[in-house]
Scaffold this motif. Structure first.
Motif, PDB file in Angstrom:
ATOM      1  N   GLY A 124      42.810  46.700  34.359  1.00 42.49           N
ATOM      2  CA  GLY A 124      44.215  46.309  34.360  1.00 42.49           C
ATOM      3  C   GLY A 124      44.867  46.510  33.018  1.00 42.49           C
ATOM      4  O   GLY A 124      46.100  46.487  32.900  1.00 42.49           O
ATOM      5  N   HIS A 125      44.032  46.691  31.985  1.00 43.54           N
ATOM      6  CA  HIS A 125      44.532  46.908  30.630  1.00 43.54           C
ATOM      7  C   HIS A 125      43.676  47.969  29.951  1.00 43.54           C
ATOM      8  O   HIS A 125      42.528  48.203  30.342  1.00 43.54           O
ATOM      9  CB  HIS A 125      44.477  45.608  29.809  1.00 43.54           C
TER      10      HIS A 125
ATOM     11  N   LEU B  54      35.614  42.435  30.202  1.00 44.00           N
ATOM     12  CA  LEU B  54      35.964  41.421  31.200  1.00 44.00           C
ATOM     13  C   LEU B  54      37.437  41.030  31.098  1.00 44.00           C
ATOM     14  O   LEU B  54      38.096  40.798  32.121  1.00 44.00           O
ATOM     15  CB  LEU B  54      35.069  40.194  31.031  1.00 44.00           C
TER      16      LEU B  54
ATOM     17  N   THR C  71      39.472  43.961  32.683  1.00 41.33           N
ATOM     18  CA  THR C  71      39.212  44.282  34.086  1.00 41.33           C
ATOM     19  C   THR C  71      40.045  43.392  34.992  1.00 41.33           C
ATOM     20  O   THR C  71      39.917  42.172  34.978  1.00 41.33           O
ATOM     21  CB  THR C  71      37.719  44.104  34.417  1.00 41.33           C
ATOM     22  N   GLU C  72      40.900  44.021  35.799  1.00 42.75           N
ATOM     23  CA  GLU C  72      41.712  43.252  36.732  1.00 42.75           C
ATOM     24  C   GLU C  72      40.885  42.793  37.915  1.00 42.75           C
ATOM     25  O   GLU C  72      40.962  41.642  38.337  1.00 42.75           O
ATOM     26  CB  GLU C  72      42.903  44.084  37.211  1.00 42.75           C
ATOM     27  N   PHE C  73      40.087  43.734  38.461  1.00 40.78           N
ATOM     28  CA  PHE C  73      39.240  43.423  39.601  1.00 40.78           C
ATOM     29  C   PHE C  73      37.908  44.157  39.486  1.00 40.78           C
ATOM     30  O   PHE C  73      37.823  45.220  38.859  1.00 40.78           O
ATOM     31  CB  PHE C  73      39.896  43.856  40.924  1.00 40.78           C
TER      32      PHE C  73
ATOM     33  N   ARG D   4      38.787  43.026  46.619  1.00 41.69           N
ATOM     34  CA  ARG D   4      39.039  42.989  45.183  1.00 41.69           C
ATOM     35  C   ARG D   4      38.799  41.564  44.703  1.00 41.69           C
ATOM     36  O   ARG D   4      39.364  40.615  45.246  1.00 41.69           O
ATOM     37  CB  ARG D   4      40.479  43.400  44.854  1.00 41.69           C
ATOM     38  N   VAL D   5      37.962  41.431  43.685  1.00 47.51           N
ATOM     39  CA  VAL D   5      37.607  40.103  43.176  1.00 47.51           C
ATOM     40  C   VAL D   5      37.815  40.097  41.668  1.00 47.51           C
ATOM     41  O   VAL D   5      37.409  41.041  40.969  1.00 47.51           O
ATOM     42  CB  VAL D   5      36.136  39.756  43.505  1.00 47.51           C
ATOM     43  N   ARG D   6      38.437  39.044  41.167  1.00 44.42           N
ATOM     44  CA  ARG D   6      38.618  38.943  39.711  1.00 44.42           C
ATOM     45  C   ARG D   6      37.263  38.657  39.056  1.00 44.42           C
ATOM     46  O   ARG D   6      36.469  37.864  39.582  1.00 44.42           O
ATOM     47  CB  ARG D   6      39.635  37.855  39.372  1.00 44.42           C
ATOM     48  N   PRO D   7      36.993  39.282  37.916  1.00 41.54           N
ATOM     49  CA  PRO D   7      35.671  39.102  37.296  1.00 41.54           C
ATOM     50  C   PRO D   7      35.357  37.656  36.947  1.00 41.54           C
ATOM     51  O   PRO D   7      34.187  37.275  36.892  1.00 41.54           O
ATOM     52  CB  PRO D   7      35.730  40.002  36.061  1.00 41.54           C
ATOM     53  N   SER D   8      36.392  36.859  36.741  1.00 38.15           N
ATOM     54  CA  SER D   8      36.155  35.446  36.430  1.00 38.15           C
ATOM     55  C   SER D   8      35.695  34.655  37.643  1.00 38.15           C
ATOM     56  O   SER D   8      35.215  33.521  37.518  1.00 38.15           O
ATOM     57  CB  SER D   8      37.441  34.818  35.875  1.00 38.15           C
ATOM     58  N   ASP D   9      35.825  35.241  38.835  1.00 38.46           N
ATOM     59  CA  ASP D   9      35.480  34.540  40.067  1.00 38.46           C
ATOM     60  C   ASP D   9      34.106  34.919  40.611  1.00 38.46           C
ATOM     61  O   ASP D   9      33.746  34.485  41.717  1.00 38.46           O
ATOM     62  CB  ASP D   9      36.535  34.822  41.143  1.00 38.46           C
TER      63      ASP D   9
END
Length: 253
Positions: A106-107, A120, A123-125, A163-168
């Motif tokens: 994402g960035h 991390l 990374t958006e997903f 799509r899963v956020r890396p924090s999840d």
């Protein structure tokens, strides 16, 4: 330069005509890794397609030991390499599938000094993926320069819908299962990739920076396989399932 151009042409012809070639290291005994990356870039430019990301290869200790190297390699992902559930088996020479946890940026990532924390944060997903690898070298008789020159043996890939956020999710602990025609054939975990797939992405960001390249927002990164690769033939249907991350499917027609 003539040697690199000739090798690049051989690989293009092998891919177009579906006729494998003798290993480049036999045809050009003095070829090295620098030559190989330049050959890869010649063919990426020749295809004149948008680069939408990169793949990391040789990211497991077993593969590095097999190839006699102490770091991964990488290839380019082009827009015409992304599949949507099906693959034409006749378009490839020796197709194999690998189970991957894709990073969708994402960035932009920094280059030199890129860390796992940077990866991390950028990374958006993460997403379920299957990479289709292939070799234009006869019978997969590849050395490190052969596979690098051949776009790190990458041919295509497919992303699952989730799509899963890396924090999840605990990316390192994700359990992955590969089934062929409904029968499980392999199991692995995210940490089979250098202990943490994010380490492979950080390595990639640093490596491509030495060639003046950055990993950018919107890029897809395939960090390496959670399991060994499996041969594919017409009629085979593969499903890669990832605990907490969803699944990806690829059928060979």
């Amino acid at each position: 330069m003539e040697k690199r151009a000739a090798a690049a042409q051989l690989l293009r012809t092998a891919e177009r005509e579906r006729v494998p070639i003798t290993p480049l290291v036999e045809l050009y005994p003095d070829i090295d890794v620098v030559d190989a990356y330049e050959i890869q870039l010649l063919n990426v430019r020749h295809r004149n397609r948008d680069v939408i990301g990169h793949k990391v290869g040789l990211s497991s200790p077993a593969m590095q030991q097999m190839m006699g190297v102490d770091e991964p390699d990488y290839g380019h992902l082009l827009d015409d390499m992304q599949l949507h559930g099906t693959a034409d088996a006749s378009a490839y020479l020796y197709p194999r599938v690998e189970v991957e946890i894709a990073f969708l940026l994402g960035h932009d990532l920094p280059g030199e000094g890129c860390t796992v924390a940077d990866v991390l944060a950028a990374t958006e997903f993460v997403a379920p993926a299957i990479e289709l690898i292939d070799s234009r070298i006869a019978d997969w008789r590849i050395t490190l320069p052969d596979t690098i020159a051949d776009n790190a043996s990458s041919a295509a890939f497919v992303l699952g819908d989730e799509r899963v956020r890396p924090s999840d999710v605990d990316i390192r602990g994700v359990e992955a299962t590969l089934a062929r025609n409904g029968e499980p054939v392999a199991q692995g975990r995210g940490d089979a990739v250098l202990g943490d797939p994010a380490i492979a992405v950080a390595w990639l960001a640093q490596k491509v920076a030495t060639f003046g390249v950055r990993l950018l927002a919107g890029d897809i990164v395939l960090p390496g396989s959670c399991t060994r690769a499996f041969d594919a033939k017409p009629g085979d249907e593969f499903r890669a399932e990832f605990a907490g991350l969803g699944s990806a499917d690829l059928k060979f027609e």
